[in-house]
Design a protein around this motif. Structure first.
Motif, PDB file in Angstrom:
ATOM      1  N   ALA A  27       0.835  -1.236  -0.087  1.00  0.00           N
ATOM      2  CA  ALA A  27       0.048  -0.061  -0.109  1.00  0.00           C
ATOM      3  C   ALA A  27       0.672   1.201  -0.114  1.00  0.00           C
ATOM      4  CB  ALA A  27      -1.047  -0.229   1.320  1.00  0.00           C
ATOM      5  N   LEU A  28       2.089   1.122   0.701  1.00  0.00           N
ATOM      6  CA  LEU A  28       2.757   2.407   0.675  1.00  0.00           C
ATOM      7  C   LEU A  28       3.260   2.804  -0.889  1.00  0.00           C
ATOM      8  CD1 LEU A  28       4.928   2.258   3.797  1.00  0.00           C
ATOM      9  CD2 LEU A  28       3.215   4.005   3.418  1.00  0.00           C
ATOM     10  N   ASN A  30       1.542   3.035  -3.487  1.00  0.00           N
ATOM     11  CA  ASN A  30       0.584   3.991  -4.096  1.00  0.00           C
ATOM     12  C   ASN A  30       0.767   5.264  -3.298  1.00  0.00           C
ATOM     13  OD1 ASN A  30      -0.370   2.193  -6.145  1.00  0.00           O
ATOM     14  ND2 ASN A  30      -2.099   1.573  -5.018  1.00  0.00           N
ATOM     15  N   THR A  31       0.745   5.148  -2.076  1.00  0.00           N
ATOM     16  CA  THR A  31       0.948   6.625  -1.411  1.00  0.00           C
ATOM     17  C   THR A  31       2.024   7.318  -1.753  1.00  0.00           C
ATOM     18  OG1 THR A  31      -0.408   5.506   0.408  1.00  0.00           O
ATOM     19  CG2 THR A  31       0.758   7.233   0.943  1.00  0.00           C
ATOM     20  N   PHE A  32       3.151   6.691  -1.891  1.00  0.00           N
ATOM     21  CA  PHE A  32       4.174   7.464  -2.316  1.00  0.00           C
ATOM     22  C   PHE A  32       4.164   7.883  -3.771  1.00  0.00           C
ATOM     23  CE2 PHE A  32       6.990   4.676   0.471  1.00  0.00           C
ATOM     24  CZ  PHE A  32       7.084   5.608   1.664  1.00  0.00           C
ATOM     25  N   HIS A  33       3.464   7.381  -4.710  1.00  0.00           N
ATOM     26  CA  HIS A  33       3.249   7.796  -6.035  1.00  0.00           C
ATOM     27  C   HIS A  33       2.141   8.931  -5.850  1.00  0.00           C
ATOM     28  CE1 HIS A  33       5.554   5.101  -8.390  1.00  0.00           C
ATOM     29  NE2 HIS A  33       5.074   3.826  -7.593  1.00  0.00           N
ATOM     30  N   LEU A  34       1.465   8.955  -5.110  1.00  0.00           N
ATOM     31  CA  LEU A  34       0.404  10.205  -4.882  1.00  0.00           C
ATOM     32  C   LEU A  34       0.950  10.896  -4.526  1.00  0.00           C
ATOM     33  CD1 LEU A  34      -2.935   8.287  -4.202  1.00  0.00           C
ATOM     34  CD2 LEU A  34      -2.522   9.570  -5.970  1.00  0.00           C
ATOM     35  N   MET A  35       1.802  11.023  -3.208  1.00  0.00           N
ATOM     36  CA  MET A  35       2.416  12.168  -2.716  1.00  0.00           C
ATOM     37  C   MET A  35       3.565  12.981  -3.646  1.00  0.00           C
ATOM     38  SD  MET A  35       1.104  12.163   0.082  1.00  0.00           S
ATOM     39  CE  MET A  35       1.954  13.239   1.575  1.00  0.00           C
ATOM     40  N   LEU A  36       4.294  11.958  -4.264  1.00  0.00           N
ATOM     41  CA  LEU A  36       5.378  12.626  -5.103  1.00  0.00           C
ATOM     42  C   LEU A  36       4.737  13.252  -6.316  1.00  0.00           C
ATOM     43  CD1 LEU A  36       8.055   9.844  -4.956  1.00  0.00           C
ATOM     44  CD2 LEU A  36       8.029  12.223  -3.972  1.00  0.00           C
ATOM     45  N   ALA A  37       3.647  12.637  -6.825  1.00  0.00           N
ATOM     46  CA  ALA A  37       2.909  13.382  -8.088  1.00  0.00           C
ATOM     47  C   ALA A  37       2.161  14.696  -7.742  1.00  0.00           C
ATOM     48  CB  ALA A  37       1.796  12.552  -8.548  1.00  0.00           C
ATOM     49  N   ALA A  38       1.943  14.867  -6.280  1.00  0.00           N
ATOM     50  CA  ALA A  38       1.504  16.245  -6.071  1.00  0.00           C
ATOM     51  C   ALA A  38       2.630  17.356  -5.849  1.00  0.00           C
ATOM     52  CB  ALA A  38       0.839  16.195  -4.728  1.00  0.00           C
ATOM     53  N   GLY A  39       4.116  16.790  -5.773  1.00  0.00           N
ATOM     54  CA  GLY A  39       4.899  17.927  -5.810  1.00  0.00           C
ATOM     55  C   GLY A  39       5.692  17.723  -4.582  1.00  0.00           C
ATOM     56  N   PRO A  40       6.737  18.506  -4.341  1.00  0.00           N
ATOM     57  CA  PRO A  40       7.432  18.728  -2.898  1.00  0.00           C
ATOM     58  C   PRO A  40       6.641  19.619  -2.038  1.00  0.00           C
ATOM     59  CG  PRO A  40       8.734  19.842  -4.553  1.00  0.00           C
ATOM     60  CD  PRO A  40       7.469  19.055  -5.414  1.00  0.00           C
ATOM     61  N   GLY A  41       7.045  19.548  -0.911  1.00  0.00           N
ATOM     62  CA  GLY A  41       6.496  20.870   0.183  1.00  0.00           C
ATOM     63  C   GLY A  41       5.365  20.164   0.916  1.00  0.00           C
ATOM     64  N   ALA A  62      -6.400   0.668 -10.126  1.00  0.00           N
ATOM     65  CA  ALA A  62      -6.368  -0.458 -10.773  1.00  0.00           C
ATOM     66  C   ALA A  62      -5.197  -1.604 -10.215  1.00  0.00           C
ATOM     67  CB  ALA A  62      -5.736  -0.016 -12.353  1.00  0.00           C
ATOM     68  N   GLY A  63      -4.064  -1.015  -9.652  1.00  0.00           N
ATOM     69  CA  GLY A  63      -3.244  -1.801  -8.931  1.00  0.00           C
ATOM     70  C   GLY A  63      -3.675  -2.434  -7.876  1.00  0.00           C
ATOM     71  N   ILE A  64      -4.275  -1.670  -7.098  1.00  0.00           N
ATOM     72  CA  ILE A  64      -4.802  -2.061  -5.562  1.00  0.00           C
ATOM     73  C   ILE A  64      -5.918  -3.189  -6.137  1.00  0.00           C
ATOM     74  CG2 ILE A  64      -6.097  -1.513  -3.581  1.00  0.00           C
ATOM     75  CD1 ILE A  64      -2.995  -1.173  -3.458  1.00  0.00           C
ATOM     76  N   THR A  65      -6.734  -2.968  -6.991  1.00  0.00           N
ATOM     77  CA  THR A  65      -7.731  -3.773  -7.292  1.00  0.00           C
ATOM     78  C   THR A  65      -7.505  -5.082  -7.832  1.00  0.00           C
ATOM     79  OG1 THR A  65      -9.384  -1.817  -7.747  1.00  0.00           O
ATOM     80  CG2 THR A  65     -10.134  -3.868  -8.400  1.00  0.00           C
ATOM     81  N   ALA A  89      -5.512  -9.846   3.546  1.00  0.00           N
ATOM     82  CA  ALA A  89      -4.674  -8.943   2.720  1.00  0.00           C
ATOM     83  C   ALA A  89      -5.769  -8.392   1.845  1.00  0.00           C
ATOM     84  CB  ALA A  89      -3.778  -9.809   1.963  1.00  0.00           C
ATOM     85  N   ALA A  90      -6.660  -8.832   1.157  1.00  0.00           N
ATOM     86  CA  ALA A  90      -7.824  -8.294   0.343  1.00  0.00           C
ATOM     87  C   ALA A  90      -8.240  -7.088   1.124  1.00  0.00           C
ATOM     88  CB  ALA A  90      -8.740  -8.970  -0.178  1.00  0.00           C
ATOM     89  N   ILE A  91      -8.952  -7.062   2.289  1.00  0.00           N
ATOM     90  CA  ILE A  91      -9.492  -6.340   3.101  1.00  0.00           C
ATOM     91  C   ILE A  91      -8.638  -5.140   3.320  1.00  0.00           C
ATOM     92  CG2 ILE A  91     -10.478  -5.915   5.508  1.00  0.00           C
ATOM     93  CD1 ILE A  91     -11.553  -8.974   5.264  1.00  0.00           C
ATOM     94  N   GLY A  92      -7.114  -5.613   3.715  1.00  0.00           N
ATOM     95  CA  GLY A  92      -6.298  -4.523   4.148  1.00  0.00           C
ATOM     96  C   GLY A  92      -5.942  -3.583   2.927  1.00  0.00           C
ATOM     97  N   LEU A  93      -5.872  -4.204   1.587  1.00  0.00           N
ATOM     98  CA  LEU A  93      -5.426  -3.413   0.508  1.00  0.00           C
ATOM     99  C   LEU A  93      -6.606  -2.405   0.115  1.00  0.00           C
ATOM    100  CD1 LEU A  93      -3.638  -5.951  -1.639  1.00  0.00           C
ATOM    101  CD2 LEU A  93      -2.619  -4.001  -0.582  1.00  0.00           C
ATOM    102  N   LEU A  94      -7.773  -3.014   0.284  1.00  0.00           N
ATOM    103  CA  LEU A  94      -9.005  -2.065   0.068  1.00  0.00           C
ATOM    104  C   LEU A  94      -9.278  -0.846   1.045  1.00  0.00           C
ATOM    105  CD1 LEU A  94     -11.543  -4.756  -1.086  1.00  0.00           C
ATOM    106  CD2 LEU A  94     -10.390  -3.092  -2.538  1.00  0.00           C
ATOM    107  N   GLY A  95      -8.826  -1.348   2.257  1.00  0.00           N
ATOM    108  CA  GLY A  95      -8.711  -0.219   3.095  1.00  0.00           C
ATOM    109  C   GLY A  95      -7.365   0.866   3.023  1.00  0.00           C
ATOM    110  N   ALA A  96      -6.457   0.202   2.276  1.00  0.00           N
ATOM    111  CA  ALA A  96      -5.402   1.338   2.081  1.00  0.00           C
ATOM    112  C   ALA A  96      -5.665   2.156   0.854  1.00  0.00           C
ATOM    113  CB  ALA A  96      -4.179   0.579   1.729  1.00  0.00           C
TER     114      ALA A  96
END
Length: 108
Positions: A27-28, A30-41, A62-65, A89-96
């Motif tokens: 799950a991390l 996807n989170t890193f990709h979202l945070m880095l796509a938003a830019g620094p700061g 798509a990846g998490i699904t 794992a499926a429940i945790g990924l959907l929560g993430a």
């Protein structure tokens, strides 16, 4: 981990730790990709957040699904430890995924 161990009684703390570490690792990404796509700061502007979701949101969903469906198939196994691992794992990924799409943007 408390949530993971309370979802399936009898799974044991060792199984919960294994599932939790696997889900956090996946799950991390996807989170890193979202945070880095938003830019620094610290706080990203609204246009940068929307651009980040346009660029990374679709592949993240798509990846998490795909991962959740794959792990969910393990829940159909006859061997109970494997079935529990797949279900948790499926429940945790959907929560993430929920956290990536709802909680993270609320914190921006």
């Amino acid at each position: 981990m408390v949530i993971f161990s309370s979802v399936t009684p009898g799974a044991g703390p060792v199984g919960s730790v294994v599932v939790a570490s696997a889900v956090v690792g996946l799950a991390l990404d996807n989170t890193f990709h979202l945070m880095l796509a938003a830019g620094p700061g610290g706080r990203a502007s609204r246009s940068r957040r929307l651009a980040a979701f346009d660029r990374v949101g679709g592949p993240a969903v798509a990846g998490i699904t795909i991962l959740a469906v794959g792990f969910g198939c393990l829940a159909l196994a006859d061997f109970q430890p494997t079935a529990r691992f797949g279900a948790l794992a499926a429940i945790g990924l959907l929560g993430a995924l929920f956290a990536d799409l709802v909680v993270i943007p609320a914190l921006w």
